[in-house]
Enzyme design. Structure first.
Site, PDB file in Angstrom:
ATOM      1  N   ASP A  44      -0.235   5.113   0.885  1.00  9.63           N
ATOM      2  CA  ASP A  44      -0.522   6.063   1.963  1.00  9.63           C
ATOM      3  C   ASP A  44      -0.629   5.347   3.311  1.00  9.63           C
ATOM      4  OD1 ASP A  44      -0.815   8.454   0.321  1.00  9.63           O
ATOM      5  OD2 ASP A  44      -2.642   7.515  -0.440  1.00  9.63           O
ATOM      6  N   ASP A  74      -1.476  -0.773   6.001  1.00 11.43           N
ATOM      7  CA  ASP A  74      -1.788  -0.225   7.326  1.00 11.43           C
ATOM      8  C   ASP A  74      -3.282  -0.187   7.624  1.00 11.43           C
ATOM      9  OD1 ASP A  74      -2.069   1.901   5.325  1.00 11.43           O
ATOM     10  OD2 ASP A  74      -2.460   3.208   7.035  1.00 11.43           O
ATOM     11  N   ASP A  96       0.861  -1.166   0.000  1.00 11.18           N
ATOM     12  CA  ASP A  96       0.000   0.000   0.000  1.00 11.18           C
ATOM     13  C   ASP A  96       0.910   1.232   0.000  1.00 11.18           C
ATOM     14  OD1 ASP A  96      -2.361   1.682   0.632  1.00 11.18           O
ATOM     15  OD2 ASP A  96      -1.360   1.855   2.573  1.00 11.18           O
TER      16      ASP A  96
END
Length: 217
Positions: free
Chosen positions: A13, A168, A11
């Site tokens: 961001d 995250d 991922d």
């Protein structure tokens, strides 16, 4: 024992880049331009990782297509041109990616960003050559739909068993489950560890610098 992974999909961001403040700032600016109520910062942070249309459905349930299109235009204007809120790579990201490349891992990005936004940050960071494939939410389905991962694996000729998704948010981990791949969480992004652990990741890193040793174990 953990599999010997061939493909590591990141991922962006909240995993590679600390861009939370900039995303929140751009959403707030777009709401002001549209003269609508601004959601709380916590609500905005919670949608980081989704495609913009899916994020807007969570922030403004029932909003129609013209509303979403106008909002996205305002948001992208600020993100690409106007907003100067700093967005920096998390510490050690560059060194970790350099090491993984030296070990012949295939590296990819699966992000809720649109293609213009990802291209911008890849150019600014100089990391574009590090990745063998990238997919954005405006090119296919948003997380947690598995299509981004399925397309990356198909492009690179890698099976789900040999693929690790690193992120995250619960959207990353649910996408990994939906695609039949493995998932690894990081604790320093937008979703809490308790929330991430509900999706049974193989582990949860407190710093991206831990990834190299984690893969060796």
């Amino acid at each position: 024992m953990k599999p010997d992974f061939k493909l590591l999909v990141f991922d962006w961001d909240g995993t590679l880049m600390d861009s939370e403040a900039r995303i929140v700032s751009c959403v707030r600016a777009a709401t002001q331009d549209m003269a609508i109520e601004t959601p709380a910062d916590e609500q905005i942070r919670d949608i980081i990782g989704l495609g913009l249309k899916e994020a807007l459905e969570k922030l403004f349930p029932g909003s129609d297509a013209p509303f979403k299109e106008r909002f996205i235009d305002f948001y992208r204007h600020y993100f690409l041109h106007e907003d100067s809120t700093p967005s920096r790579l998390f510490p050690h990201v560059r060194e970790v990616l350099d090491y993984l490349a030296s070990q012949d891992y295939l590296l990819a990005v699966a992000t809720g960003k649109g293609r213009p936004g990802l291209n911008k940050v890849l150019q600014e960071t100089g990391l574009a050559p590090r990745f063998h494939a990238t997919r954005c939410a405006d090119e296919t389905f948003s997380k947690p739909h598995p299509e981004m991962l399925l397309q990356i694996m198909d492009e690179l000729g890698v099976t789900p068993a040999d693929t690790l998704m690193i992120g995250d948010t619960e959207y990353d981990l649910q996408m990994a489950i939906n695609a039949g791949t493995h998932g690894l969480a990081v604790s320093y992004g937008v979703h809490t560890v308790d929330r991430l652990n509900q999706f049974n990741p193989l582990g949860c890193l407190d710093d991206i610098s831990e990834l190299s040793d984690w893969l060796k174990q």
